[in-house]
Design an enzyme around this catalytic site. Structure first.
Site, PDB file in Angstrom:
ATOM      1  N   TYR A  29       0.824  -1.205   0.000  1.00  0.00           N
ATOM      2  CA  TYR A  29       0.000   0.000   0.000  1.00  0.00           C
ATOM      3  C   TYR A  29       0.861   1.259   0.000  1.00  0.00           C
ATOM      4  CZ  TYR A  29      -4.619  -2.067   0.628  1.00  0.00           C
ATOM      5  OH  TYR A  29      -5.800  -2.723   0.431  1.00  0.00           O
ATOM      6  N   HIS A  44      -7.851   1.473  -1.824  1.00  0.00           N
ATOM      7  CA  HIS A  44      -8.199   1.648  -0.411  1.00  0.00           C
ATOM      8  C   HIS A  44      -9.673   1.942  -0.205  1.00  0.00           C
ATOM      9  CE1 HIS A  44      -5.185   1.322   2.603  1.00  0.00           C
ATOM     10  NE2 HIS A  44      -4.297   2.038   1.944  1.00  0.00           N
TER      11      HIS A  44
END
Length: 258
Positions: A29, A44
């Protein structure tokens, strides 16, 4: 679409927490966010939950680290890794046109993997795009990381994690695949009746600790086994690229062809 990353240790640290999957997910991420904020935000936040659906579907998965046979420190829950070169596969459910974009994101990345007490510094020395298998409607797979199937009732404080012997396992597993596909695609809607699942081996319960050392620390439990899936070709392509399980972006549900 799958990629093989070659990671090189850059310092002398050798100790890695056994539950390292959370740290791998957080690093992926971080790379996405640094390189392309829009792409990270897409993974996300949008996640493609349907109407009234609170689950967030993530579009990637990753394998276990390939570091040979480490020394095991069971009491401290640590791996002692002697290998200097370590392998990791990452998959993304994105068009082939994104190949060079993704390779560019990860190439030469330097990062620390672990907690504040134990971990290893790595540098990505190589990124290879891997060829896809020939997808057919019926395929056999071996789970390399656990397949998580869960549910919660109004009275449950924590999720209930099902085993393949539970009556609800197959129904909920197929429901998840259908929702994941239909909520991340435009076009034809696939029904649950088009998917047939058959376990073809014994199973083993397994899991990872998520957010270790924090107030949100939880243990997620899944199952390892071999199975046959009959489904539209695009479903098989999706689980190859995005994992078959719930929580695939945390490293659950990575499959290999059997």
């Amino acid at each position: 679409m799958r990629f093989k990353l070659t990671l090189n240790r850059t310092t002398k640290q050798r100790m890695l927490p056994m539950d390292y999957q959370y740290y791998v997910s957080a690093w992926i991420y971080k790379v996405l966010k640094q390189a392309d904020q829009d792409f990270a935000q897409f993974l996300h936040e949008k996640g493609y939950g349907g109407q009234g659906e609170t689950k967030l579907y993530k579009l990637f998965c990753f394998s276990r680290l390939n570091f040979g046979k480490p020394n095991l420190w069971k009491e401290k829950k640590l791996f002692e890794i002697s290998a200097h070169e370590i392998g990791l596969q990452i998959s993304f459910d994105v068009p082939e046109a994104a190949t060079n974009f993704i390779k560019g994101l990860f190439m030469s990345q330097e990062f620390y993997l672990g907690d504040k007490f134990n971990g290893i510094d790595f540098k990505v020395s190589k990124v290879e795009a891997l060829p896809e298998p020939d997808f057919t409607e019926t395929m056999k797979y071996r789970l390399q990381t656990p397949w998580v199937v869960s549910y919660m009732t109004e009275n449950d404080k924590y999720p209930q994690y099902l085993s393949p012997e539970d009556d609800m396992f197959e129904q909920r597993a197929i429901k998840h695949l259908v929702e994941k596909y239909n909520n991340t695609r435009d076009g034809e809607v696939i029904s649950q009746e088009k998917i047939r699942f058959k376990r073809i081996s014994d199973f083993k319960r397994a899991g990872f600790v998520m957010k270790p050392g924090t107030r949100e620390e939880t243990r997620v439990i899944g199952n390892l086994f071999e199975f046959e899936l009959t489904a539209p070709v695009e479903i098989n392509r999706m689980i190859w690229s995005a994992g078959v399980s719930e929580k695939s972006s945390s490293g659950f549900g990575w499959v290999e062809r059997y």
